[in-house]
Structures are given as structure tokens and as C-alpha cells.
Design a protein around this motif. Structure first.
Motif, PDB file in Angstrom:
ATOM      1  N   GLU A   1     118.582  29.392  87.719  1.00  0.00           N
ATOM      2  CA  GLU A   1     118.659  28.083  88.374  1.00  0.00           C
ATOM      3  C   GLU A   1     118.813  28.234  89.884  1.00  0.00           C
ATOM      4  O   GLU A   1     118.156  27.530  90.666  1.00  0.00           O
ATOM      5  CB  GLU A   1     119.817  27.264  87.799  1.00  0.00           C
ATOM      6  CG  GLU A   1     119.862  25.842  88.328  1.00  0.00           C
ATOM      7  CD  GLU A   1     120.900  24.975  87.651  1.00  0.00           C
ATOM      8  OE1 GLU A   1     121.160  23.867  88.168  1.00  0.00           O
ATOM      9  OE2 GLU A   1     121.455  25.394  86.604  1.00  0.00           O
ATOM     10  N   ALA A   2     119.678  29.161  90.316  1.00  0.00           N
ATOM     11  CA  ALA A   2     119.867  29.367  91.751  1.00  0.00           C
ATOM     12  C   ALA A   2     118.587  29.896  92.401  1.00  0.00           C
ATOM     13  O   ALA A   2     118.215  29.473  93.502  1.00  0.00           O
ATOM     14  CB  ALA A   2     121.020  30.348  91.991  1.00  0.00           C
ATOM     15  N   PHE A   3     117.914  30.812  91.727  1.00  0.00           N
ATOM     16  CA  PHE A   3     116.679  31.390  92.267  1.00  0.00           C
ATOM     17  C   PHE A   3     115.605  30.316  92.427  1.00  0.00           C
ATOM     18  O   PHE A   3     114.947  30.223  93.476  1.00  0.00           O
ATOM     19  CB  PHE A   3     116.190  32.499  91.324  1.00  0.00           C
ATOM     20  CG  PHE A   3     114.888  33.119  91.733  1.00  0.00           C
ATOM     21  CD1 PHE A   3     114.851  34.085  92.724  1.00  0.00           C
ATOM     22  CD2 PHE A   3     113.701  32.746  91.118  1.00  0.00           C
ATOM     23  CE1 PHE A   3     113.641  34.668  93.109  1.00  0.00           C
ATOM     24  CE2 PHE A   3     112.495  33.315  91.487  1.00  0.00           C
ATOM     25  CZ  PHE A   3     112.471  34.277  92.487  1.00  0.00           C
ATOM     26  N   VAL A   4     115.425  29.491  91.403  1.00  0.00           N
ATOM     27  CA  VAL A   4     114.388  28.458  91.453  1.00  0.00           C
ATOM     28  C   VAL A   4     114.730  27.401  92.500  1.00  0.00           C
ATOM     29  O   VAL A   4     113.849  26.913  93.220  1.00  0.00           O
ATOM     30  CB  VAL A   4     114.190  27.825  90.058  1.00  0.00           C
ATOM     31  CG1 VAL A   4     113.206  26.654  90.129  1.00  0.00           C
ATOM     32  CG2 VAL A   4     113.682  28.864  89.068  1.00  0.00           C
ATOM     33  N   MET A   5     116.008  27.047  92.613  1.00  0.00           N
ATOM     34  CA  MET A   5     116.406  26.088  93.645  1.00  0.00           C
ATOM     35  C   MET A   5     116.107  26.634  95.039  1.00  0.00           C
ATOM     36  O   MET A   5     115.641  25.911  95.925  1.00  0.00           O
ATOM     37  CB  MET A   5     117.895  25.772  93.515  1.00  0.00           C
ATOM     38  CG  MET A   5     118.235  24.824  92.382  1.00  0.00           C
ATOM     39  SD  MET A   5     117.569  23.153  92.637  1.00  0.00           S
ATOM     40  CE  MET A   5     118.509  22.637  94.077  1.00  0.00           C
ATOM     41  N   GLY A   6     116.368  27.923  95.241  1.00  0.00           N
ATOM     42  CA  GLY A   6     116.064  28.533  96.527  1.00  0.00           C
ATOM     43  C   GLY A   6     114.578  28.527  96.824  1.00  0.00           C
ATOM     44  O   GLY A   6     114.149  28.219  97.946  1.00  0.00           O
ATOM     45  N   GLU A   7     113.768  28.854  95.815  1.00  0.00           N
ATOM     46  CA  GLU A   7     112.323  28.826  95.998  1.00  0.00           C
ATOM     47  C   GLU A   7     111.832  27.407  96.291  1.00  0.00           C
ATOM     48  O   GLU A   7     110.925  27.200  97.102  1.00  0.00           O
ATOM     49  CB  GLU A   7     111.626  29.365  94.747  1.00  0.00           C
ATOM     50  CG  GLU A   7     111.847  30.851  94.507  1.00  0.00           C
ATOM     51  CD  GLU A   7     111.284  31.696  95.629  1.00  0.00           C
ATOM     52  OE1 GLU A   7     110.079  31.573  95.924  1.00  0.00           O
ATOM     53  OE2 GLU A   7     112.065  32.478  96.225  1.00  0.00           O
ATOM     54  N   LEU A   8     112.436  26.423  95.638  1.00  0.00           N
ATOM     55  CA  LEU A   8     112.050  25.032  95.862  1.00  0.00           C
ATOM     56  C   LEU A   8     112.343  24.609  97.294  1.00  0.00           C
ATOM     57  O   LEU A   8     111.523  23.936  97.950  1.00  0.00           O
ATOM     58  CB  LEU A   8     112.787  24.121  94.870  1.00  0.00           C
ATOM     59  CG  LEU A   8     112.541  22.612  94.999  1.00  0.00           C
ATOM     60  CD1 LEU A   8     111.067  22.280  94.794  1.00  0.00           C
ATOM     61  CD2 LEU A   8     113.408  21.853  94.000  1.00  0.00           C
ATOM     62  N   LEU A   9     113.503  25.002  97.817  1.00  0.00           N
ATOM     63  CA  LEU A   9     113.870  24.625  99.184  1.00  0.00           C
ATOM     64  C   LEU A   9     112.989  25.317 100.221  1.00  0.00           C
ATOM     65  O   LEU A   9     112.721  24.755 101.289  1.00  0.00           O
ATOM     66  CB  LEU A   9     115.348  24.970  99.435  1.00  0.00           C
ATOM     67  CG  LEU A   9     116.376  24.100  98.713  1.00  0.00           C
ATOM     68  CD1 LEU A   9     117.767  24.672  98.884  1.00  0.00           C
ATOM     69  CD2 LEU A   9     116.326  22.666  99.231  1.00  0.00           C
TER      70      LEU A   9
ATOM     71  N   ALA B   1     113.205  21.460  85.024  1.00  0.00           N
ATOM     72  CA  ALA B   1     113.160  20.488  83.932  1.00  0.00           C
ATOM     73  C   ALA B   1     113.261  21.190  82.579  1.00  0.00           C
ATOM     74  O   ALA B   1     113.957  20.715  81.667  1.00  0.00           O
ATOM     75  CB  ALA B   1     111.871  19.665  84.015  1.00  0.00           C
ATOM     76  N   LEU B   2     112.581  22.334  82.438  1.00  0.00           N
ATOM     77  CA  LEU B   2     112.652  23.089  81.183  1.00  0.00           C
ATOM     78  C   LEU B   2     114.060  23.619  80.926  1.00  0.00           C
ATOM     79  O   LEU B   2     114.496  23.729  79.780  1.00  0.00           O
ATOM     80  CB  LEU B   2     111.658  24.254  81.216  1.00  0.00           C
ATOM     81  CG  LEU B   2     110.175  23.880  81.098  1.00  0.00           C
ATOM     82  CD1 LEU B   2     109.293  25.103  81.325  1.00  0.00           C
ATOM     83  CD2 LEU B   2     109.890  23.264  79.727  1.00  0.00           C
ATOM     84  N   LEU B   3     114.754  23.942  82.009  1.00  0.00           N
ATOM     85  CA  LEU B   3     116.142  24.402  81.873  1.00  0.00           C
ATOM     86  C   LEU B   3     117.076  23.275  81.456  1.00  0.00           C
ATOM     87  O   LEU B   3     118.218  23.515  81.053  1.00  0.00           O
ATOM     88  CB  LEU B   3     116.629  25.012  83.190  1.00  0.00           C
ATOM     89  CG  LEU B   3     116.077  26.389  83.564  1.00  0.00           C
ATOM     90  CD1 LEU B   3     116.514  26.771  84.972  1.00  0.00           C
ATOM     91  CD2 LEU B   3     116.535  27.443  82.560  1.00  0.00           C
ATOM     92  N   GLY B   4     116.580  22.037  81.595  1.00  0.00           N
ATOM     93  CA  GLY B   4     117.413  20.890  81.253  1.00  0.00           C
ATOM     94  C   GLY B   4     118.543  20.668  82.222  1.00  0.00           C
ATOM     95  O   GLY B   4     119.608  20.161  81.862  1.00  0.00           O
TER      96      GLY B   4
ATOM     97  N   GLY C   1     125.223  20.034  86.187  1.00  0.00           N
ATOM     98  CA  GLY C   1     125.339  20.344  84.760  1.00  0.00           C
ATOM     99  C   GLY C   1     125.897  21.727  84.501  1.00  0.00           C
ATOM    100  O   GLY C   1     126.551  21.963  83.481  1.00  0.00           O
ATOM    101  N   HIS C   2     125.667  22.654  85.423  1.00  0.00           N
ATOM    102  CA  HIS C   2     126.160  24.026  85.258  1.00  0.00           C
ATOM    103  C   HIS C   2     127.673  24.114  85.349  1.00  0.00           C
ATOM    104  O   HIS C   2     128.255  25.144  85.014  1.00  0.00           O
ATOM    105  CB  HIS C   2     125.524  24.927  86.307  1.00  0.00           C
ATOM    106  CG  HIS C   2     125.566  24.375  87.701  1.00  0.00           C
ATOM    107  ND1 HIS C   2     126.703  24.386  88.474  1.00  0.00           N
ATOM    108  CD2 HIS C   2     124.602  23.777  88.451  1.00  0.00           C
ATOM    109  CE1 HIS C   2     126.451  23.821  89.640  1.00  0.00           C
ATOM    110  NE2 HIS C   2     125.188  23.447  89.665  1.00  0.00           N
ATOM    111  N   THR C   3     128.333  23.041  85.787  1.00  0.00           N
ATOM    112  CA  THR C   3     129.789  23.064  85.892  1.00  0.00           C
ATOM    113  C   THR C   3     130.482  22.711  84.588  1.00  0.00           C
ATOM    114  O   THR C   3     131.705  22.852  84.485  1.00  0.00           O
ATOM    115  CB  THR C   3     130.273  22.089  86.989  1.00  0.00           C
ATOM    116  OG1 THR C   3     130.045  20.735  86.551  1.00  0.00           O
ATOM    117  CG2 THR C   3     129.526  22.312  88.288  1.00  0.00           C
ATOM    118  N   ASN C   4     129.736  22.229  83.602  1.00  0.00           N
ATOM    119  CA  ASN C   4     130.348  21.786  82.340  1.00  0.00           C
ATOM    120  C   ASN C   4     130.826  22.938  81.476  1.00  0.00           C
ATOM    121  O   ASN C   4     131.490  22.725  80.467  1.00  0.00           O
ATOM    122  CB  ASN C   4     129.346  20.927  81.555  1.00  0.00           C
ATOM    123  CG  ASN C   4     129.025  19.620  82.232  1.00  0.00           C
ATOM    124  OD1 ASN C   4     129.874  19.060  82.935  1.00  0.00           O
ATOM    125  ND2 ASN C   4     127.806  19.137  82.069  1.00  0.00           N
TER     126      ASN C   4
END
Length: 408
Positions: free
Chosen positions: A367-375, A391-394, A399-402
Motif C-alpha cells: 500500500e505504501a509503495f503504490v501510494m508513493g508511485e501514485l503521488l 481498489a483491489l487491496l480494498g 483502513g490499515h489502522t484497524n
């Protein structure tokens, strides 16, 4: 105040040799949390930190609710909550790194944190491993035999190298200025977290208390601003360059003023962020016998989802719990203080720890890697691909804090 020992001095012609059950390399957030968690379970450890003092630079760290659940199990949450305001309903608070480290350190037994002790080599032994160490000031070193070795020594981990893990990778060069600013009469931002992205800069701001905010600025500035050998001068020069960049980009006045008035001692400059790609986290050998890694040594990730610190706290709890269960099983109901059978069988506990943590940290890393690539993405195709993966990760907002890694 925490109690720590200095590295025992030796002459250059001889070396000292000592033996310990559990040795933790690295006295940062993960290392101290692991030592404290083990102490809460009645298990002794020795923390080796190469710096001559706790590494409290770095300004602040965001701790999400999953991290606070761990701090509650460690018995330090109530004290730390007094130092930081609530930012979101899902308990995000920004702590001074100094407060977090010193609060954990003072509850660790005296002498269990050895400062100024640099591990330069690791060799297999039977049982455990042999560490070669040198004091921070140079001179003769020493030899430490450890039955269990835990690497909490960051993205450039000597323990990870011993395990054969691939080196962490750097993000593209960019200047990251971090710090916090104190407003004597209170700041006007309430509990609002700010993310502001311009054409050539990215700013984040979060309230810590009613009078203090934490911030970071990411942008490109001339390399000369980060060439000084002095961290303080380096940070002040970099702040000057960053301010010029923000003014040139017509950044809002409140942001410019926040950076301009930042507490000088809080400023910290990073020009490269190191990370482990998610495929490496999913497949890497995180253990070899009774040797393993935790925190950034296991899963260094960018700050795009703010889970580096909280995930490291989770590692500490799960690892200590696994070792404590192995100790209880080895004792067979006895309480004779003999940890030798447990230490010799600790490899099984470490295997369970790695198995429990791998999916969680691989998902966070992805998730962190994809967010970085998106930015960083400039093409619409890349942006759409990143959004599809998320989106596939849901993934949902925070949400990762739950996640709840359970009781110690």
C-alpha cells in the motif's frame, strides 16, 4: 531518566568477550519497544545502540490507533497521551520522537541499553551468533556471544545483511525537511491535518498539542543546502532554501510562516528515503535459526501511509509474545529461572513470529509503495494502474489502522 551504559573500553591489543541470551541491535523505536515488551514478560535482553545517545532527532512521529494498542500493552500509553492531542477519531496522535523513546527507555532495566556500541560483524556460532563490536569513539572492540539476535537497526541493517536480505532501495533524490513549530498563544488549526500539494512541493501539517504543530516539506532544493557536516547548520541552510521555494511557488502564508518559525533544534533533513519493495518483503528470508529482524530492518517503507512507527511497535509485541510463549513451554510449569532450554529452542518462536507478521507487513509495504508511485506518477495510465491496485487491496481511509495484533 533512562539508565544506559557506555560501551566498555578495551585496549587495541585485546578484546573483551561476553555472553548474553537475547541481544537487540538498534536502540530506536523498534529496539526499545522490543526490549520493553520482553522486560514486561520477565525476559532479559541487551540493546546495542551505535550512537552515543538515544537518536531523538527527527522531530515527531505519527502513531495510529494500532500503535496505541501496542503502547497500552507496554504500559506507557497513558503517559504519552498526556503529551499529544487527538487528531482523528481513529486515534492518530503526533508524538515528539524524544518523548516516545525516553518514555520507553526509562522503564527498561538499568544497564540493558548500551550506547556507543557499533556492531561491525556477525558470525554464526553454536548456539547463536558471535558479534564483533567497536565503540563509537574508535579504539579496541569487543566480542559478544548471543543465543538470540534481533535486528532493529533500520534500513541499512547489519543483521539483515547477515540474513542475506537484499539492500533497501532509495527513492528518487528529494529534500524532506521535518520539524515542529511552537505557537506561544496557541495555533489556529484545531485538530485539522493538512496535506497540500503544489507543482513542485508537498506539505503536511498536523497538530501535536494546542501550541505545537508538526510538519514536513518535500521539494527539490540545491544540493549545496545539504552539504554541511553539521546537522544544525545543514538544517537551517536547507530551511532557507525551502522557504525560497515555497515563496516562489506562492505557497499560503500560514505554511511559509510555520516553516520560518520552526523550532531550530527540531529541524531534520533527509535527502533519500529508503524502502524495501513489497515483493522483497513478501519473499525475503527474515530469519536464520534464532536470528531475525523487525521494524525498518524488516519492512522499511515510505511515509505515505504513516505506518512505519506503528508497524514497528506491532513487530515488537508479536516477537516478545512469541518468545514468551516459547519460554513458558520450555519451563513446563517450572519457575526455576533457567532460561537455557528456552534460548536454545528460540528458533521455533522466531519462525512463528515471522509467519504471523509477513502478510501484515507485506500488505502495508504494498500500500505504501503504490501510494508513493501514485503521488509521483505523471502519466494518467500510471495513476489509473495505482488506483486499481489500491481498489483491489480494498483500502479505505485509514483502513490499515484497524489492525489489532493482540495482547502481549
Amino acid at each position: 531518566m533512562y539508565a544506559a551504559s557506555s560501551h566498555p573500553g578495551t585496549s587495541s591489543s585485546s578484546s573483551m568477550e561476553e555472553s548474553h541470551g537475547i541481544v537487540i541491535v538498534g536502540g530506536g523505536i523498534c529496539g526499545l519497544a522490543t526490549a520493553l515488551a520482553l522486560h514486561r514478560k520477565g525476559i532479559a535482553s541487551l540493546v546495542l545502540e551505535k550512537s552515543e545517545a538515544l537518536r531523538v532527532d527527527g522531530g515527531s512521529i505519527g502513531v495510529h490507533v494500532n500503535g496505541w494498542r501496542v503502547l497500552e500493552q507496554l504500559g506507557v500509553a497513558a503517559e504519552l497521551r498526556e503529551t499529544a492531542n487527538l487528531v482523528t477519531a481513529k486515534e492518530l496522535r503526533w508524538l515528539k520522537r524524544k518523548d516516545l523513546l525516553e518514555t520507553m527507555a526509562k522503564d527498561i532495566p538499568a544497564g540493558a541499553i548500551r550506547l556507543g556500541c557499533h556492531v561491525t560483524a556477525i558470525h554464526p556460532s553454536d548456539p547463536g551468533v558471535v558479534l564483533t563490536t567497536t565503540p563509537a569513539g574508535g579504539g579496541g572492540g569487543g566480542v559478544i556471544r548471543a543465543k538470540v539476535l534481533i535486528g532493529c537497526d533500520g534500513s541499512n541493517s547489519v543483521v539483515a545483511k547477515y540474513l542475506g536480505m537484499s539492500p533497501s532501495k532509495p527513492t528518487p533524490p528529494r529534500t524532506y525537511l521535518r520539524g515542529f513549530t511552537t505557537y506561544r498563544h496557541g495555533h489556529p488549526f484545531g485538530d485539522r491535518f493538512l496535506r497540500l500539494r503544489g507543482r513542485r512541493f508537498f506539505v503536511g501539517r498536523s497538530p501535536m498539542t494546542d501550541t505545537r504543530v508538526s510538519f514536513f516539506v518535500a521539494c527539490h532544493v540545491p544540493s549545496a543546502a545539504t552539504s554541511s557536516s553539521s546537522r544544525v547548520v545543514d538544517a537551517r541552510d536547507t530551511r532557507h532554501a525551502v522557504l525560497q521555494k515555497l515563496r516562489d511557488q506562492r505557497c499560503p502564508a500560514e505554511v511559509v510562516e510555520m516553516v520560518r518559525d520552526a523550532d531550530p533544534d527540531s529541524l531534520n533533513v533527509v535527502t533519500r528515503v529508503w524502502y524495501r519493495p513489497p515483493w522483497q518483503v513478501a519473499l525475503a528470508a527474515f530469519r536464520k535459526g534464532a536470528v531475525t529482524v523487525a521494524g525498518d530492518a524488516m519492512h522499511a517503507m515510505g511515509s505515505y501511509i504513516g505506518q512505519g512507527g506503528s508497524a514497528a511497535l506491532e513487530d515488537a509485541l508479536v516477537l516478545a509474545r512469541s518468545l514468551a510463549r516459547a519460554r513458558a513451554a520450555a519451563a513446563g510449569g517450572r519457575d526455576d529461572g533457567d532460561d537455557e532450554p528456552f534460548l536454545l529452542g528460540a528458533a521455533t518462536a522466531i519462525r512463528e513470529y515471522v509467519r504471523e507478521r509477513r502478510l501484515r507487513v507485506a500488505r502495508l509495504s504494498l500500500e505504501a509503495f503504490v501510494m508513493g508511485e501514485l503521488l509521483r506518477a505523471k502519466s494518467m495510465a500510471t495513476k489509473l494502474a495505482c488506483m486499481a491496485i489500491l481498489a483491489l487491496l480494498g483500502t479505505k481511509a485509514l483502513g490499515h489502522t484497524n489492525y489489532d495484533c493482540g495482547r502481549l
